[in-house]
Design an enzyme around this catalytic site. Structure first.
Site, PDB file in Angstrom:
ATOM      1  N   HIS A 106      -7.418  -1.797  -5.454  1.00  0.00           N
ATOM      2  CA  HIS A 106      -7.624  -2.435  -4.149  1.00  0.00           C
ATOM      3  C   HIS A 106      -8.241  -3.823  -4.302  1.00  0.00           C
ATOM      4  O   HIS A 106      -7.994  -4.703  -3.480  1.00  0.00           O
ATOM      5  CB  HIS A 106      -8.436  -1.527  -3.237  1.00  0.00           C
ATOM      6  CG  HIS A 106      -7.664  -0.298  -2.806  1.00  0.00           C
ATOM      7  ND1 HIS A 106      -7.653   0.852  -3.551  1.00  0.00           N
ATOM      8  CD2 HIS A 106      -6.846  -0.074  -1.749  1.00  0.00           C
ATOM      9  CE1 HIS A 106      -6.868   1.757  -2.945  1.00  0.00           C
ATOM     10  NE2 HIS A 106      -6.367   1.219  -1.849  1.00  0.00           N
ATOM     11  N   PHE A 146      -1.846   6.749   4.625  1.00  0.00           N
ATOM     12  CA  PHE A 146      -1.742   5.686   3.630  1.00  0.00           C
ATOM     13  C   PHE A 146      -0.448   4.874   3.747  1.00  0.00           C
ATOM     14  O   PHE A 146      -0.424   3.689   3.451  1.00  0.00           O
ATOM     15  CB  PHE A 146      -1.848   6.253   2.214  1.00  0.00           C
ATOM     16  CG  PHE A 146      -3.275   6.543   1.799  1.00  0.00           C
ATOM     17  CD1 PHE A 146      -4.340   5.840   2.338  1.00  0.00           C
ATOM     18  CD2 PHE A 146      -3.540   7.509   0.849  1.00  0.00           C
ATOM     19  CE1 PHE A 146      -5.652   6.100   1.954  1.00  0.00           C
ATOM     20  CE2 PHE A 146      -4.844   7.781   0.444  1.00  0.00           C
ATOM     21  CZ  PHE A 146      -5.902   7.076   0.996  1.00  0.00           C
ATOM     22  N   HIS A 177     -11.359  -2.497   3.350  1.00  0.00           N
ATOM     23  CA  HIS A 177     -11.344  -2.485   1.891  1.00  0.00           C
ATOM     24  C   HIS A 177     -12.174  -3.597   1.272  1.00  0.00           C
ATOM     25  O   HIS A 177     -12.651  -3.458   0.146  1.00  0.00           O
ATOM     26  CB  HIS A 177      -9.914  -2.445   1.353  1.00  0.00           C
ATOM     27  CG  HIS A 177      -9.483  -1.025   1.160  1.00  0.00           C
ATOM     28  ND1 HIS A 177      -9.823  -0.303   0.044  1.00  0.00           N
ATOM     29  CD2 HIS A 177      -8.852  -0.174   1.985  1.00  0.00           C
ATOM     30  CE1 HIS A 177      -9.386   0.936   0.175  1.00  0.00           C
ATOM     31  NE2 HIS A 177      -8.790   1.047   1.357  1.00  0.00           N
ATOM     32  N   HIS A 185     -15.001   5.811   2.631  1.00  0.00           N
ATOM     33  CA  HIS A 185     -13.629   5.301   2.679  1.00  0.00           C
ATOM     34  C   HIS A 185     -12.699   6.163   3.544  1.00  0.00           C
ATOM     35  O   HIS A 185     -12.035   5.658   4.451  1.00  0.00           O
ATOM     36  CB  HIS A 185     -13.058   5.172   1.254  1.00  0.00           C
ATOM     37  CG  HIS A 185     -11.591   4.914   1.225  1.00  0.00           C
ATOM     38  ND1 HIS A 185     -10.671   5.870   0.857  1.00  0.00           N
ATOM     39  CD2 HIS A 185     -10.873   3.822   1.563  1.00  0.00           C
ATOM     40  CE1 HIS A 185      -9.446   5.359   0.949  1.00  0.00           C
ATOM     41  NE2 HIS A 185      -9.541   4.121   1.377  1.00  0.00           N
ATOM     42  N   HIS A 188     -10.954   5.398   7.493  1.00  0.00           N
ATOM     43  CA  HIS A 188      -9.512   5.390   7.751  1.00  0.00           C
ATOM     44  C   HIS A 188      -9.171   6.273   8.944  1.00  0.00           C
ATOM     45  O   HIS A 188      -8.460   5.867   9.870  1.00  0.00           O
ATOM     46  CB  HIS A 188      -8.743   5.927   6.534  1.00  0.00           C
ATOM     47  CG  HIS A 188      -8.316   4.864   5.566  1.00  0.00           C
ATOM     48  ND1 HIS A 188      -7.209   4.086   5.774  1.00  0.00           N
ATOM     49  CD2 HIS A 188      -8.851   4.451   4.392  1.00  0.00           C
ATOM     50  CE1 HIS A 188      -7.072   3.233   4.764  1.00  0.00           C
ATOM     51  NE2 HIS A 188      -8.059   3.439   3.908  1.00  0.00           N
ATOM     52  N   HIS A 244      -4.858   6.223  -5.658  1.00  0.00           N
ATOM     53  CA  HIS A 244      -6.019   6.867  -5.035  1.00  0.00           C
ATOM     54  C   HIS A 244      -6.454   8.080  -5.854  1.00  0.00           C
ATOM     55  O   HIS A 244      -5.735   8.528  -6.735  1.00  0.00           O
ATOM     56  CB  HIS A 244      -5.687   7.296  -3.602  1.00  0.00           C
ATOM     57  CG  HIS A 244      -5.340   6.115  -2.744  1.00  0.00           C
ATOM     58  ND1 HIS A 244      -4.046   5.705  -2.550  1.00  0.00           N
ATOM     59  CD2 HIS A 244      -6.130   5.228  -2.100  1.00  0.00           C
ATOM     60  CE1 HIS A 244      -4.051   4.628  -1.800  1.00  0.00           C
ATOM     61  NE2 HIS A 244      -5.298   4.303  -1.506  1.00  0.00           N
ATOM     62  N   HIS A 250       0.824  -1.198   0.000  1.00  0.00           N
ATOM     63  CA  HIS A 250       0.000   0.000   0.000  1.00  0.00           C
ATOM     64  C   HIS A 250       0.859   1.249   0.000  1.00  0.00           C
ATOM     65  O   HIS A 250       0.612   2.196  -0.744  1.00  0.00           O
ATOM     66  CB  HIS A 250      -0.944  -0.004   1.214  1.00  0.00           C
ATOM     67  CG  HIS A 250      -2.096   0.916   1.038  1.00  0.00           C
ATOM     68  ND1 HIS A 250      -2.220   2.090   1.748  1.00  0.00           N
ATOM     69  CD2 HIS A 250      -3.148   0.869   0.194  1.00  0.00           C
ATOM     70  CE1 HIS A 250      -3.325   2.700   1.361  1.00  0.00           C
ATOM     71  NE2 HIS A 250      -3.912   1.989   0.417  1.00  0.00           N
TER      72      HIS A 250
HETATM   73 CU1  C2O Z   1      -5.433   2.501  -0.591  1.00  0.00          CU
HETATM   74 CU2  C2O Z   1      -8.063   2.826   1.900  1.00  0.00          CU
HETATM   75  O1  C2O Z   1      -6.631   3.095   0.842  1.00  0.00           O
END
Ligand code: C2O
Length: 596
Positions: A206, A349, A362, A328, A332, A197, A176
Site C-alpha cells: 500500500h 476490496f 491508507h 484497517h 473499510h 492482504h 487494488h
Molecule cells: Cu488493500 Cu485497505 O486495503
C-alpha cells in the site's frame, strides 16, 4: 504457521526457478543472489508440461531439527526461512487475468492495467534526494481551503482521463482490485493467487500504491510538492469522515458510502457492523485504547507488527498484522454502503479504490508504520528477511511507464521524499483498562444487545464453527514471572490457527482473555479484549479451497497478562466471540506460543 508435519505433507506445488522472462527487467533485479539454491531450474519443460524433477521448495526447511512444538515453546523463531524460498513477485502484467467470482453486482470485466509496450523499469529513487522537493502529507481535517481546492483539482483531472490511461482514476482504483481479487498469480506460480492482504506485504504494497498515486496527482496539476492527505482517525480531531470528502459536489465524494456515517458522526474503530451506543466521550476513549492495543500491546516486535511471512509458492493469507485487522478492517466496513450488494465501495476490496477516501485511510495506515518505528527506534525496525525486502510489485508512474518496485525501495520515506504532518498521538498513553466490578455491573447495557449477558459455551473439541461465544482453557508455555527483557526477547503469543472464512463475507470476531463469566461487560477499551480478527470481503479466482481463506491470528499477550495479574497462572481462559459473520468462521485451534 503450518506445523512441520503439515509442511512436509503438503502436496507439491508447481513452481519456477526459471530465468527472467523476456519482459522481466534487467540485471539490477534478476538474478539476485540465491541462498542455498544451486541454480535456476525451470519446472516447465519446452512442451509446457511440468518438469517431473520438480520439488516443492516448501518441503525443505532451514534448521529442520529446531522446529516443533517444544522448540517453539523454547523460543525458536516461528517463521523459519525455507531453503530456496523466494520473494513474491508480480509477473509481467500481460499475465493479468479477469478477477472472476466478483459479486454479481460488480459489473467489472477486468481489473488489469492497460498493457505496456515496454518492459518494466526498475524503480529508482530521486537521484539527488535533497534537491527534489519534500512532500508533506497533511491531516485531512486540518487542511486549509487552498489545499482542498488543489486536491479537488488534482482528483478531477485524474477522473477526467480516459479509463485506458493508466493514470486515470478508474485505472488507479483497479490496481487494488487486481492485487486483491486474484487477477495475478505470483511469478512462477500460475496456480496460486497473488494477494497483498493478510501478510507482511500489506504495509509495503500500500505504500508503493500511494506513492505512485500521489506522484500522478502532482504531475496532473504540475505541482511536484503535492502530497495526499491522511485521515487522522487515531486522534480525536480526526475521528470523523473528513469534511472535504463529504461535500456532494466534490470529486472527493462517493455515493456508495454508509449514509449514517457522514460527519459529524464519530467513527468506531472497533466497528462490528452495528451502531455502538456510546456517548462521544466514551467512543473517543474506546478508539484511543483500541489504537494503543493494536499499535503497542499487540505490536512488540517487527514480526508481529508486519504480519506473517508470505513467500513465493505460499498460499496467500498467511496472517495479518494487528493494524491490518484493526483499525484497517473496521474503517473499510464503516465507510462502505450496507445497502449495496457487496458493501461497495469501501466495504469490499474490489471496489475500495473507487472511493477517494480509500487513499486517505491508507495514508494514515502508512503513517502508522512510521509512527510505530518511532515508538521504539531500537526494537521497532523493518524486517530484514530477504523474501520481504525483495518482494516486488508493478505500477505505472506519472509518465506513465511501468515500474517494478521492491519492498526494500520504500522503507525510507526521506528517500521517497515524503513525510507526514506532525500531529499528536494521544493513544500512546491510553493503555486499556481492566474492567472493574463496577463497570461490569453498570456498563453492559451500552454494549451490543446480542452480546449482553452472554456466557460462552465451552469448546469440547476443535475445529469449532463460531456461531456463538465459545470458551476454551489454554495452557501457557511459561507460568513464572519474567523480567521485562525476557518478555521482550520471547513474546508470549496467543495463536488462533486454522481460521477459515468465506472470503466474500464480512467477518469480525473478538478474542477475550480471562474475561470471567461475562465478556459482554468488557468494552472495546477493556484489557480483557486481547484483539480481533476482521475479514474485509474480497474474492480470489484461483484458490483451491473455493471461496474459503485459511489464515492465522497472532495476539501478543505480555501486557494483557501483566495487567490482568495472570503472569503466574498455568493457563488462561480464552473466549472467542463472533460479532459479524456469525456461523461463517471456523477455528482450527487455539494455543499459546513463545515467539522471538
Ligand atoms: Cu488493500 Cu485497505 O486495503
Amino acid at each position: 504457521m503450518a506445523s512441520l508435519s503439515q509442511l512436509l505433507t503438503r502436496p507439491a506445488a508447481t513452481f519456477s526457478l526459471s530465468s527472467p522472462s523476456p519482459s522481466s527487467p534487467g540485471a539490477s533485479f534478476w538474478p539476485r543472489p540465491r541462498r542455498g539454491a544451486v541454480g535456476r531450474v525451470s519446472c516447465t519443460s519446452s512442451t509446457g508440461e511440468p518438469d517431473a524433477s520438480r520439488f516443492d521448495r516448501r518441503d525443505v526447511l532451514l534448521g529442520l531439527g529446531t522446529v516443533g512444538a517444544s522448540a517453539t515453546a523454547a523460543g525458536i523463531p516461528l517463521f523459519p526461512r525455507r531453503a530456496g524460498a523466494d520473494p513474491v513477485a508480480t509477473p509481467d502484467i500481460s499475465s493479468c487475468g479477469p478477477p472472476d467470482q466478483l459479486p454479481p453486482s460488480a459489473n467489472v470485466l477486468t481489473c488489469c492495467p492497460p498493457p505496456s509496450s515496454a518492459s518494466p523499469v526498475d524503480f529508482a529513487p530521486p537521484a539527488d534526494a535533497s534537491s527534489s522537493p519534500l512532500r508533506t502529507r497533511p491531516a485531512a481535517h486540518s487542511a486549509g481551503a487552498d489545499y482542498v481546492a488543489k486536491f479537488n483539482r488534482a482528483i478531477a483531472a485524474m477522473k477526467a482521463l480516459p479509463p485506458d490511461d493508466p493514470r486515470s482514476f478508474a485505472a488507479q482504483a483497479s490496481v487494488h482490485c487486481a492485487y486483491c481479487d486474484g487477477s495475478y498469480s505470483p511469478d512462477g506460480f500460475p496456480g496460486l493467487d497473488l494477494q497483498v492482504h493478510n501478510s507482511w506485504l500489506f504495509m509495503p504494497f500500500h505504500r508503493c500504491y500511494l506513492y505512485f498515486f500521489e506522484r500522478i496527482l502532482g504531475s496532473l496539476i504540475g505541482d511536484p510538492t503535492f502530497a495526499i492527505p491522511f485521515w487522522n482517525w487515531d486522534a480525536p480531531d480526526g475521528m470523523r469522515m473528513p469534511a472535504m470528502y463529504a461535500e456532494e459536489s466534490s470529486p472527493l465524494f462517493d455515493r456508495r458510502r454508509n449514509g449514517r456515517h457522514v460527519p459529524p458522526k464519530l467513527i468506531d474503530l472497533d466497528y462490528n457492523g452495528r451502531e455502538p451506543r456510546f456517548t462521544d466521550n466514551q467512543q473517543v476513549d474506546h478508539n484511543l485504547r483500541v489504537m494503543y492495543r493494536q499499535m503497542i500491546s499487540l505490536s512488540p516486535t517487527p514480526s508481529l507488527f508486519f504480519g506473517s511471512p508470505y513467500r513465493a509458492g505460499d498460499d496467500p493469507n498467511q496472517g495479518p498484522g494487528p493494524v491490518e485487522n484493526i483499525p484497517h478492517g473496521p474503517v473499510h466496513i464503516w465507510c462502505g454502503d450496507p445497502e449495496q450488494p457487496a458493501g461497495e465501495d469501501m466495504g469490499n476490496f474490489y471496489s475500495a479504490g473507487r472511493d477517494p477516501l480509500f487513499y486517505a485511510h491508507h495514508a494514515n495506515i502508512d503513517r502508522m508504520w512510521s509512527v510505530w518505528k518511532g515508538l521504539d527506534p531500537r526494537r521497532h525496525t523493518d524486517l530484514t528477511d530477504p523474501d520481504w525486502l525483495d518482494a516486488s510489485f508493478l505500477f505505472y508512474d506519472e509518465d506513465p511507464k511501468l515500474v517494478r518496485i521492491r519492498v526494500r525501495d520504500v522503507l525510507d520515506m526521506d528517500m521517497l521524499r515524503y513525510r507526514y504532518q506532525d500531529v499528536p498521538t494521544p493513544w500512546r498513553s491510553a493503555r486499556p483498562v481492566v474492567t472493574t466490578q463496577w463497570v461490569r455491573s453498570t456498563s453492559s447495557s451500552l454494549l451490543a444487545p446480542t452480546a449482553r449477558a452472554a456466557g460462552a459455551k465451552e469448546a469440547a473439541r476443535f475445529p469449532v464453527m463460531l456461531d456463538s461465544p465459545t470458551r476454551v482453557t489454554v495452557k501457557r508455555p511459561v507460568s513464572e514471572r519474567r523480567s521485562r527483557a525476557e518478555k521482550l526477547a520471547k513474546v508470549e503469543v496467543l495463536v488462533i490457527d486454522g481460521i477459515q472464512v468465506d472470503m466474500d463475507v464480512a467477518v469480525k470476531f473478538d478474542v477475550f482473555v480471562n474475561a470471567g463469566e461475562d465478556h459482554a461487560a468488557v468494552g472495546p477499551g477493556g484489557r480483557e479484549l486481547a484483539g480481533s480478527f476482521v475479514n474485509v470481503p474480497h474474492r480470489h479466482k484461483h484458490d483451491k479451497r473455493g471461496r474459503a481463506i485459511k489464515t492465522t491470528l497472532r495476539l501478543a499477550l505480555n501486557e494483557q497478562l501483566e495487567d490482568l495479574g495472570a503472569e503466574g497462572d498455568d493457563s488462561v481462559v480464552v473466549s472467542l466471540v463472533p460479532r459479524q459473520g456469525k456461523g461463517k468462521v471456523k477455528i482450527g485451534s487455539v494455543k499459546i506460543e513463545i515467539m522471538d
